[in-house]
Write a protein that holds these residues in place. Structure first.
Motif, PDB file in Angstrom:
ATOM      1  N   GLU A  35       6.687  -1.403  -5.196  1.00 59.43           N
ATOM      2  CA  GLU A  35       6.346  -2.526  -4.308  1.00 59.43           C
ATOM      3  C   GLU A  35       7.509  -3.506  -4.190  1.00 59.43           C
ATOM      4  O   GLU A  35       7.731  -4.102  -3.137  1.00 59.43           O
TER       5      GLU A  35
ATOM      6  N   GLU B  24      -1.774   1.617   2.671  1.00 56.28           N
ATOM      7  CA  GLU B  24      -0.417   1.988   3.102  1.00 56.28           C
ATOM      8  C   GLU B  24      -0.440   2.745   4.431  1.00 56.28           C
ATOM      9  O   GLU B  24       0.439   2.553   5.273  1.00 56.28           O
TER      10      GLU B  24
ATOM     11  N   TYR C  97       0.854   6.874  -3.822  1.00 54.89           N
ATOM     12  CA  TYR C  97      -0.394   6.384  -4.414  1.00 54.89           C
ATOM     13  C   TYR C  97      -1.452   7.488  -4.468  1.00 54.89           C
ATOM     14  O   TYR C  97      -2.246   7.556  -5.398  1.00 54.89           O
TER      15      TYR C  97
ATOM     16  N   GLU D 252       0.568  -8.082  -3.024  1.00 52.28           N
ATOM     17  CA  GLU D 252       0.615  -6.753  -3.656  1.00 52.28           C
ATOM     18  C   GLU D 252       1.307  -6.808  -5.012  1.00 52.28           C
ATOM     19  O   GLU D 252       0.823  -6.238  -5.991  1.00 52.28           O
TER      20      GLU D 252
ATOM     21  N   GLN E 292       3.214  -8.582   0.846  1.00 53.15           N
ATOM     22  CA  GLN E 292       3.963  -8.111  -0.327  1.00 53.15           C
ATOM     23  C   GLN E 292       3.808  -9.054  -1.520  1.00 53.15           C
ATOM     24  O   GLN E 292       3.791  -8.598  -2.663  1.00 53.15           O
TER      25      GLN E 292
ATOM     26  N   HIS F  67      -0.717   0.201   6.986  1.00 47.60           N
ATOM     27  CA  HIS F  67       0.573  -0.472   7.225  1.00 47.60           C
ATOM     28  C   HIS F  67       1.440   0.375   8.159  1.00 47.60           C
ATOM     29  O   HIS F  67       2.053  -0.146   9.093  1.00 47.60           O
TER      30      HIS F  67
ATOM     31  N   LYS G 281      -5.398   2.067  -2.251  1.00 50.76           N
ATOM     32  CA  LYS G 281      -4.006   1.701  -1.928  1.00 50.76           C
ATOM     33  C   LYS G 281      -3.444   2.667  -0.885  1.00 50.76           C
ATOM     34  O   LYS G 281      -2.698   2.268   0.008  1.00 50.76           O
TER      35      LYS G 281
HETATM   36 FE   LIG Z   1       2.196  -1.615  -0.723  1.00 49.17          FE
END
Ligand SMILES: [Fe+2]
Ligand SMILES: [Fe+2]
Length: 173
Positions: free
Chosen positions: A94, A50, A24, A130, A127, A53, A46
């Motif tokens: 994704e 991430e 990204y 997303e 998800q 995450h 984004k």
């Molecule tokens: Fe993602």
């Protein structure tokens, strides 16, 4: 405590999240050099998501007494055919990530690893959101086109969305 096999799988997912971030960021850089500041800001937001995450899984591994083992992050693509191409690549990516979380859940269920199963539920839900967000953007780009006024509109809209994403992320931190 989680199994060695599960720790290895989760370490693999940390790497995938870092790759997502890198991917990204690459699209953010490309957008910025095309003077698409709003789209660049959206991809950078984004990137932040991430990274968050990756860190969530990193934390979980430590909390479960497992070792975090970092691996090399693959080189992301650096050239893109246009805005639609970038969002289509994002959606494909994704979807792969969604499949990867589904496999992780399968493994957690096989091992009767309830803690990891519960931990993964957040990602499974994330998800859905997303994929939906990116599908929506693709639909709008197709509607207004990828040049001139249409592109200008999308760029402005995503500038606003990116600002919101950053505020939400800051509030959650
Ligand atoms: Fe993602
Ligand atoms: Fe992610």
């Amino acid at each position: 405590m989680i199994s060695k096999a599960m720790a290895q799988r989760l370490n693999g997912q940390v790497n995938k999240e870092f790759y997502s971030a890198y991917f990204y960021m690459s699209m953010s850089a490309h957008s910025e050099s095309e003077n698409l500041k709003g789209i660049a800001a959206w991809f950078m937001a984004k990137y932040d998501e991430e990274m968050a995450h990756a860190m969530k899984i990193y934390r979980y591994l430590h909390d479960q007494g497992a070792r975090v083992e970092l691996d090399a992050v693959d080189k992301p693509p650096t050239t893109f055919a246009g805005v639609l191409d970038m969002f289509e690549k994002t959606l494909d990516h994704e979807r792969e990530v969604t499949a990867s979380f589904n496999e992780l859940v399968d493994a957690a269920l096989d091992e009767r690893d309830h803690a990891t199963n519960i931990f993964l539920q957040w990602f499974v839900t994330e998800q859905i959101e997303e994929e939906a967000t990116v599908s929506d953007i693709i639909g709008r780009v197709k509607l207004v086109g990828e040049r001139g006024e249409g592109l200008f509109m999308i760029d402005n809209e995503l500038a606003g969305v990116a600002k919101q994403m950053s505020t939400t992320a800051a509030a959650q931190a």
